[in-house]
Design a protein around this motif. Structure first.
Motif, short mmCIF file in Angstrom:
data_model
loop_
_atom_site.label_atom_id
_atom_site.label_comp_id
_atom_site.label_asym_id
_atom_site.label_seq_id
_atom_site.Cartn_x
_atom_site.Cartn_y
_atom_site.Cartn_z
N ILE A 20 0.85 -1.18 0.00
CA ILE A 20 0.00 0.00 0.00
C ILE A 20 0.89 1.24 0.00
O ILE A 20 1.82 1.34 0.81
CB ILE A 20 -0.92 0.01 1.23
CG1 ILE A 20 -1.77 -1.27 1.26
CG2 ILE A 20 -1.79 1.26 1.25
CD1 ILE A 20 -2.41 -1.54 2.60
N VAL A 21 0.60 2.16 -0.90
CA VAL A 21 1.38 3.40 -1.01
C VAL A 21 0.44 4.59 -0.84
O VAL A 21 -0.62 4.65 -1.46
CB VAL A 21 2.07 3.52 -2.39
CG1 VAL A 21 2.84 4.82 -2.50
CG2 VAL A 21 2.96 2.34 -2.66
N LEU A 22 0.85 5.53 0.02
CA LEU A 22 0.16 6.81 0.12
C LEU A 22 0.94 7.81 -0.72
O LEU A 22 2.07 8.14 -0.40
CB LEU A 22 0.10 7.29 1.58
CG LEU A 22 -0.59 6.37 2.58
CD1 LEU A 22 -0.66 7.04 3.95
CD2 LEU A 22 -1.97 5.95 2.11
N ASP A 23 0.35 8.24 -1.81
CA ASP A 23 1.01 9.13 -2.76
C ASP A 23 -0.01 10.14 -3.27
O ASP A 23 -0.52 10.02 -4.38
CB ASP A 23 1.62 8.31 -3.90
CG ASP A 23 2.39 9.13 -4.90
OD1 ASP A 23 2.70 10.30 -4.63
OD2 ASP A 23 2.69 8.59 -5.98
N ARG A 24 -0.33 11.13 -2.45
CA ARG A 24 -1.41 12.07 -2.74
C ARG A 24 -1.38 12.64 -4.15
O ARG A 24 -2.40 12.77 -4.80
CB ARG A 24 -1.38 13.23 -1.75
CG ARG A 24 -1.79 12.87 -0.37
CD ARG A 24 -1.70 14.10 0.54
NE ARG A 24 -1.71 13.72 1.92
CZ ARG A 24 -2.68 14.02 2.77
NH1 ARG A 24 -3.70 14.72 2.38
NH2 ARG A 24 -2.61 13.62 4.02
N TYR A 25 -0.21 13.03 -4.61
CA TYR A 25 -0.12 13.77 -5.88
C TYR A 25 0.61 12.99 -6.97
O TYR A 25 1.14 13.58 -7.91
CB TYR A 25 0.53 15.13 -5.64
CG TYR A 25 -0.16 15.87 -4.52
CD1 TYR A 25 -1.48 16.29 -4.65
CD2 TYR A 25 0.49 16.11 -3.31
CE1 TYR A 25 -2.14 16.94 -3.62
CE2 TYR A 25 -0.16 16.77 -2.27
CZ TYR A 25 -1.47 17.17 -2.43
OH TYR A 25 -2.12 17.80 -1.40
N LEU A 26 0.65 11.68 -6.85
CA LEU A 26 1.25 10.79 -7.86
C LEU A 26 2.69 11.19 -8.19
O LEU A 26 3.07 11.34 -9.35
CB LEU A 26 0.39 10.75 -9.13
CG LEU A 26 -1.02 10.18 -8.95
CD1 LEU A 26 -1.82 10.32 -10.22
CD2 LEU A 26 -0.96 8.72 -8.51
N LYS A 27 3.51 11.36 -7.16
CA LYS A 27 4.92 11.71 -7.34
C LYS A 27 5.77 10.49 -7.68
O LYS A 27 6.85 10.65 -8.23
CB LYS A 27 5.47 12.36 -6.07
CG LYS A 27 4.80 13.66 -5.69
CD LYS A 27 5.48 14.38 -4.54
CE LYS A 27 5.68 13.50 -3.32
NZ LYS A 27 6.26 14.22 -2.16
N CYS A 28 5.30 9.30 -7.33
CA CYS A 28 6.11 8.08 -7.53
C CYS A 28 6.12 7.66 -8.99
O CYS A 28 5.12 7.78 -9.70
CB CYS A 28 5.56 6.94 -6.69
SG CYS A 28 5.62 7.24 -4.93
N ASP A 29 7.24 7.15 -9.42
CA ASP A 29 7.42 6.65 -10.78
C ASP A 29 6.87 5.23 -10.86
O ASP A 29 7.12 4.41 -9.98
CB ASP A 29 8.92 6.66 -11.10
CG ASP A 29 9.21 6.29 -12.53
OD1 ASP A 29 8.85 5.17 -12.94
OD2 ASP A 29 9.80 7.12 -13.24
N SER A 30 6.16 4.93 -11.92
CA SER A 30 5.58 3.60 -12.08
C SER A 30 6.64 2.52 -12.22
O SER A 30 6.35 1.33 -12.11
CB SER A 30 4.63 3.56 -13.28
OG SER A 30 5.34 3.84 -14.47
#
Length: 158
Positions: free
Chosen positions: A28-38
């Motif tokens: 589970i990832v909390l990434d409010r603004y989709l900063k993480c790279d797929s």
């Protein structure tokens, strides 16, 4: 097992079972603004991952992006996990993610490692107040298990 976006971006964890037998956890990832790279390890298609954010609903293979409200972000995440019948959650995140759960009083138990080494820089760990249940030495470190104080309106399970 839950982490925040900074842990994904800086540590690139896999959050899977290694050197042990057993099932891989739900990631589970909390990434409010989709900063993480797929391309990060946590989004590999080899196990189920939930990616909570405020921008996008999308499913790709074993990865699912789930849009929740900004205003009720953490509560919406917890509600969705409850609806998915997730009954236990290990928060492995960094200081900001841990503080989010601690400040919302959404924790039962904390395991706190204290190193014998001194670090001159870094992000301070959030403070946890509760009842010390156990303390043990692990090599040159101390592992403390702390439980949250029971809330007055919550009856203890007997």
């Amino acid at each position: 097992m839950l982490v925040g976006s900074n842990t994904v971006m800086y540590d690139n964890p896999t959050l899977n079972v290694r050197d042990w037998s057993g099932r891989n956890p739900l990631r589970i990832v909390l990434d409010r603004y989709l900063k993480c790279d797929s391309g990060n390890n946590i989004f590999s298609g080899d196990q189920h991952s939930l990616h909570y954010n405020t921008l996008l609903d999308k499913s790709t293979g074993n990865s699912q992006s789930i849009r929740v409200s900004e205003q009720h972000f953490l509560q919406d995440v917890i509600t969705d996990l409850h609806q998915r019948k997730v009954q236990s959650l290990i928060v492995e995140g960094g200081a900001a993610t841990l503080a989010l759960f601690i400040n919302a009083n959404l924790w039962d138990e904390a395991r706190i490692f204290t190193s014998s080494e001194k670090f001159n820089a870094g992000i301070p760990a959030p403070r946890v107040q509760g009842t010390l249940v156990s303390e043990q030495r692990v090599i040159d470190n101390i592992l403390r298990m702390v439980q949250r104080e029971a809330l007055p309106h919550v009856k203890a399970y007997q």
